[in-house]
Design an enzyme around this catalytic site. Structure first.
Site, PDB file in Angstrom:
ATOM      1  N   ASP A 261       0.815  -1.211   0.000  1.00  0.00           N
ATOM      2  CA  ASP A 261       0.000   0.000   0.000  1.00  0.00           C
ATOM      3  C   ASP A 261       0.846   1.257   0.000  1.00  0.00           C
ATOM      4  OD1 ASP A 261       0.761  -0.659   2.686  1.00  0.00           O
ATOM      5  OD2 ASP A 261      -0.721   0.771   3.435  1.00  0.00           O
TER       6      ASP A 261
ATOM      7  N   GLU B 194      -0.013  -1.240   5.554  1.00  0.00           N
ATOM      8  CA  GLU B 194       1.024  -0.838   6.516  1.00  0.00           C
ATOM      9  C   GLU B 194       0.910   0.629   6.886  1.00  0.00           C
ATOM     10  OE1 GLU B 194       4.938   0.751   7.857  1.00  0.00           O
ATOM     11  OE2 GLU B 194       3.792   1.268   6.039  1.00  0.00           O
TER      12      GLU B 194
END
Length: 356
Positions: free
Chosen positions: A75, A129
């Site tokens: 991400d 994350e």
């Protein structure tokens, strides 16, 4: 749509970095990039692949005596007029280039081009994350499939600008509260101003002398800072409540309990609430794979000044390091970019370390 992760792209970590950057994957929108990566991993005969939501685990099972982990998150933070990628001289610009699609590209490149590594390797390509821990792919795996995380050593490919950053700091947030008594500001002597009372909180922070702690030749610099203040009721009211949010970054020689005790000591006499905490991680330089990895890098490690998911591995007794081609100072910025030379150097380092 055809998968952009073609064999030619997978063979070139620079082309692979651009291809991953050009798949938009802001946190909670990682399905497309996870689908693309899963397809190519599933075609690799030397890998066993499993999926937990949008987190992928791929592993070799070659009967090696030791197992290592290479992990990178999929991400990015929200786009900021920096998508898709663009090439300028020897720089790749775009959202997530430094943090951390260049590092994730290295893991995927090695997974596909080193079928016979000297250790068994587990690769993680994980979601979320950049947002709250409850969504973090490694956190979810640790609850649902803890056996996937079993290893002797781990490398998290977070941006370090090509140097090894060992362990990580712990982090703790707390609310320090002051109270008073409301009154009309025209008759302020009838009240007690809670914002004024917070001056003592700020004085203690101003006078605070943070520690520097050296562990395994890595120096961790601590910090205790006010990061937010909230108080006040209206423009003509003496406030009866004020909150100062503080953030404590602590060295790996302190546990969460010890960090909390220290923060409470600093603010003795005040109402204090711990709102968030994550443990530190020791440098993890003693394991044999770590020593061999450091030899492949060829430079002395430094302390990781910040928190990363290496702490999740450390909590499981798995020593872990940070190593990636991106510059951490560029993470989350509009002009985020990565140097092509750093990508190629990182790939060469991982090949030196893992290739039989």
């Amino acid at each position: 749509m055809a998968n952009p992760l073609t064999p030619d792209v997978l063979a070139d970590p620079v082309a692979l970095t651009r291809a991953l950057v050009d798949i938009e994957s802001v946190s909670r929108n990682e399905k497309e990039i996870a689908d693309c990566i899963e397809l190519v991993l599933a075609d690799a005969p030397h890998l066993t692949v499993r999926r937990q939501q949008n987190t992928l685990m791929a592993r070799t099972d070659l009967g090696r005596e030791q197992r290592v982990v290479l992990a990178g998150h999929l991400d990015t933070v929200p786009l900021n007029d920096n998508f898709p990628s663009r090439l300028v001289d020897d720089l790749i610009y775009g959202c997530g280039t430094a943090d951390m699609k260049a590092g994730t590209a290295l893991a995927l490149h090695v997974a596909m081009t080193v079928p016979d590594p000297r250790y068994d390797v587990t690769y993680f390509f994980y979601e979320a994350e950049e947002i709250d821990s409850e969504f973090n792919g490694l956190n979810l795996v640790s609850r649902a499939h803890p056996e996937w995380l079993t290893a002797d050593f781990a490398v998290l490919l977070e941006p370090t600008y090509g140097v090894v950053e060992a362990g990580c700091q712990g982090t703790m947030r707390a609310i320090v509260r002051t109270t008073g008594r409301r009154a009309h500001s025209a008759r302020s002597w009838r009240g007690v101003n809670a914002i004024h009372a917070a001056g003592e909180v700020l004085r203690r922070l101003q006078d605070y002398a943070p520690r520097s702690v050296t562990i395994d030749d890595c120096t961790y610099r601590e910090g205790l800072n006010a990061v937010r203040i909230h108080g006040g009721v209206a423009g003509n009211v003496v406030p009866d409540r004020c909150e100062v949010e503080v953030n404590y970054r602590f060295a790996p020689d302190r546990s969460i309990a010890e960090a909390e005790a220290h923060v409470r000591e600093v603010f003795a006499g005040f109402d204090l609430e711990i709102t968030d905490a994550a443990p530190a991680a020791l440098p993890g330089l003693g394991a044999a794979p770590a020593r061999e990895f450091l030899a492949a890098v060829g430079e002395r490690p430094a302390a990781k000044l910040g928190w990363t998911d290496v702490a999740r591995f450390a909590a499981l007794g798995i020593p872990a390091l940070n190593f990636g081609p991106g510059d951490p100072n560029l993470a989350h910025t509009q002009d985020e970019h990565v140097e092509i030379g750093r990508i190629r150097d990182g790939a060469a380092t991982l090949h030196r370390w893992l290739a039989s």
